[in-house]
Enzyme design. Structure first.
Site, PDB file in Angstrom:
ATOM      1  N   HIS A 136       0.862  -1.597   0.125  1.00  0.00           N
ATOM      2  CA  HIS A 136      -0.088   0.248   0.228  1.00  0.00           C
ATOM      3  C   HIS A 136       0.921   1.178  -0.831  1.00  0.00           C
ATOM      4  O   HIS A 136       0.278   2.036  -0.551  1.00  0.00           O
ATOM      5  CB  HIS A 136      -0.761   0.186   0.861  1.00  0.00           C
ATOM      6  CG  HIS A 136      -2.690  -0.592   1.110  1.00  0.00           C
ATOM      7  ND1 HIS A 136      -3.144  -0.316  -0.291  1.00  0.00           N
ATOM      8  CD2 HIS A 136      -2.494  -1.411   1.012  1.00  0.00           C
ATOM      9  CE1 HIS A 136      -4.524  -1.434   0.684  1.00  0.00           C
ATOM     10  NE2 HIS A 136      -3.861  -2.808   0.918  1.00  0.00           N
ATOM     11  N   CYS A 149      -7.920  -3.156 -11.406  1.00  0.00           N
ATOM     12  CA  CYS A 149      -7.610  -2.174 -11.160  1.00  0.00           C
ATOM     13  C   CYS A 149      -6.381  -2.293 -10.387  1.00  0.00           C
ATOM     14  O   CYS A 149      -5.771  -1.839  -9.381  1.00  0.00           O
ATOM     15  CB  CYS A 149      -8.408  -1.497 -10.456  1.00  0.00           C
ATOM     16  SG  CYS A 149      -9.212  -2.320  -9.227  1.00  0.00           S
TER      17      CYS A 149
END
Length: 570
Positions: A189, A502
């Site tokens: 992340h 995505c």
């Protein structure tokens, strides 16, 4: 000069001073003190330093964000000056002759437990305030420093073991020119947020925090995955030239901003952007995105002390939908859990959080956490071309339950006289192998699929994407994984449904030719990758890439797939 080889996480080159973002060791022992007055003076000094630290943070937050965010620091300042908290700490030191650290810990823990036991959202948030302020005071008592990303006011490169999503969300790219972490991979992340912020980043160095000191001059090469610590003058000049070349190439790609993405043989595909907040819109439009393929709504919940209100969420969604001027905007409902935790929403500790109580599983159980953003989304739907998708769907029943709640909230709003768009597509993420295998069943009920490759790869290969020891198994080009993608696309197209992607694979130069050949309809990626990908797709023929994809599905290894792609597009 020291050279570190690492993983390139976000394109670009940065040269600046190091800012070590390392959490201090706040452990202490209970000790007996002879001079109580001196100990109370130590506490008073720590309180004064904490107040001096919080006031600028409040002002900077007020300038950069809003009064609501700045109110968090106002609440913290009230804790520092709260006599009902500070008085008992001093009293405990006087009565029991214990050190200030121990007295602070004991008294604050009592207040935290008291507030957390109250069935009141406001009072529960006060518990978080006390925890945060207690750590700040404790750090000053111990002579330690708690780094604060929002307080950085000069141009630096952050050096950290890792950066949480909430920490990365607070970075100001006017001052943070890049970052380096000890751990992580290209799909962690922190790496994803680096690309979203458009700042150069490298991860997985292993030794950055033990090698680099505050103030060291750093070069971060996010293109090739390299770090230079205190480089020579020649190396600095070389990298300044390399940075200029990179900016020149970006300028060439910028000529494609207003063009549609059409292959060499005339097939149109959609290039969309992944975003985390309305603040990302400027970059999305600047890079010529044809839509938003993923809006990570959980970032609205991070870097704060309480849940965002329905109106606050509505405003964020309205801003994005209006800003995209009718272009499609795919908004993912909350994906909390895994490595995304909130201080004000305690979740049970789990052995395997990525396989645990997260995303749609959490939302279906804690339904008000789910219904509030759904109402905000539905109210905002009239301002643009909204599509809603649910994350981490494993079974058809989960999708049906989530959709039923959405439709229930839609009917409630209509009954109350609220206007809601009649054309909202409802889809789902494909992140679990079971979903891909059953794609033909799901395709009959969804309006679209969006393949989330970051999770789907790690679940398919049983390889934690954050674990460097098994990073060799994190294989986007593994034929088994490519076959799953083919299954999803084929099943969707059989039902005349569209498929997007995505995950980070959608913007990977080697993956794009394969995905074009497999029939992917929408590629959603970091905004900075859009123009480079558009340039590549305009040079590719769908017919040729279909032949490439057919060959790739028949080989045995990821290495063979990569070799075939390189031969086909050289």
């Amino acid at each position: 000069m020291t050279h570190l080889a690492c993983i390139a996480a976000s394109d670009g080159i940065a040269i600046a001073k190091a800012y070590r973002f390392v959490q201090p060791n706040l452990t202490f022992s209970q000790t007996t003190v002879q001079d109580v007055q001196a100990e109370q003076q130590r506490l008073a000094a720590a309180l004064a330093k904490t107040e001096q630290e919080l006031r600028p943070s409040k002002q900077q937050t007020l300038k950069k964000f809003s009064a609501e965010e700045a109110a968090i620091f106002e609440a913290h300042l009230l804790v520092v000056k709260d006599s009902e908290l500070i008085g008992p700490i001093n009293q405990k030191t006087a009565d029991e002759g214990v050190n200030a650290e121990f007295a602070l810990h004991e008294v604050s823990s009592m207040f935290v437990a008291l507030f957390e036991s109250m069935d009141d959202e406001y009072m529960s948030a006060r518990a978080s305030d006390i925890k945060d302020v207690t750590n700040r005071i404790l750090a000053h008592l111990l002579g330690a420093h708690i780094p604060n990303p929002s307080s950085i006011s000069e141009q630096v490169i952050i050096v950290a073991n890792d950066l949480t999503p909430s920490e990365t969300a607070q970075l100001d790219r006017n001052f943070v020119l890049g970052f380096i972490t000890d751990i992580g991979g290209r799909t962690s992340h922190s790496a994803i947020m680096g690309r979203s912020l458009e700042i150069p980043a490298v991860v997985g160095t292993g030794v950055a925090t033990t090698t680099i000191q505050d103030g060291d001059i750093l070069i971060v090469d996010g293109l090739s995955g390299q770090v230079f610590v205190n480089p020579t003058a020649d190396v600095i000049v070389s990298y300044q030239e390399k940075a200029q070349s990179y900016h020149t190439q970006q300028a060439e790609w910028s000529t494609l901003v207003n063009e549609q993405t059409v292959s060499k043989d005339g097939v149109h595909v959609e290039l969309a952007a992944n975003i985390g907040s309305p603040g990302d819109l400027e970059g999305v439009l600047r890079h010529g995105a044809e839509g938003i393929g993923l809006y990570r709504t959980e970032f609205l919940y991070m870097g704060r002390e309480n849940l965002p209100s329905e109106d606050e969420q509505f405003t964020a969604y309205q801003t994005v939908l209006e800003g995209m001027q009718g272009k499609p905007v795919v908004i993912r409902t909350l994906d909390l859990g895994g490595d995304k935790h909130l201080p004000y929403l305690p979740l049970q500790e789990e052995m395997n959080p990525f396989l645990g109580h997260r995303a749609i599983r959490l939302c279906l159980e804690q339904q008000e956490l789910f219904r509030t953003p759904l109402r905000a989304l539905l109210r905002a739907s009239v301002y643009g071309n909204l599509k809603i998708m649910f994350p981490i769907i494993a079974t058809i029943q989960e999708f049906r339950d989530a959709k039923a709640i959405l439709l229930e909230e839609q009917e409630k709003l209509k009954a109350a006289g609220e206007e809601v768009s009649a054309d909202i597509e409802i889809g789902m993420m494909v992140e679990i192998p079971a979903t891909a295998v059953m794609a033909d069943v799901f395709a009959k009920e969804v309006d679209f699929f969006s393949i989330g490759t970051n999770d789907l790869i790690q679940y398919t290969m049983a390889a934690d994407r954050m674990n460097e020891k098994v990073s060799y198994l994190y294989q986007p080009y593994n034929p088994a994984f490519l076959r799953l993608i083919q299954m999803v696309i084929h099943a969707a197209h059989q039902e005349q449904k569209w498929v997007g992607m995505c995950g980070e694979m959608a913007g990977d130069e080697l993956a794009v030719p394969l995905l074009l050949g497999l029939g992917l309809d929408e590629f959603s990626m970091s905004a900075t990758s859009i123009l480079k990908t558009r340039s590549l797709l305009k040079r590719l023929s769908v017919k040729d890439m279909q032949a490439l994809a057919t060959e790739a599905l028949q080989v045995a290894t990821a290495e063979e797939v990569m070799e075939k792609v390189k031969q086909a597009v050289k």
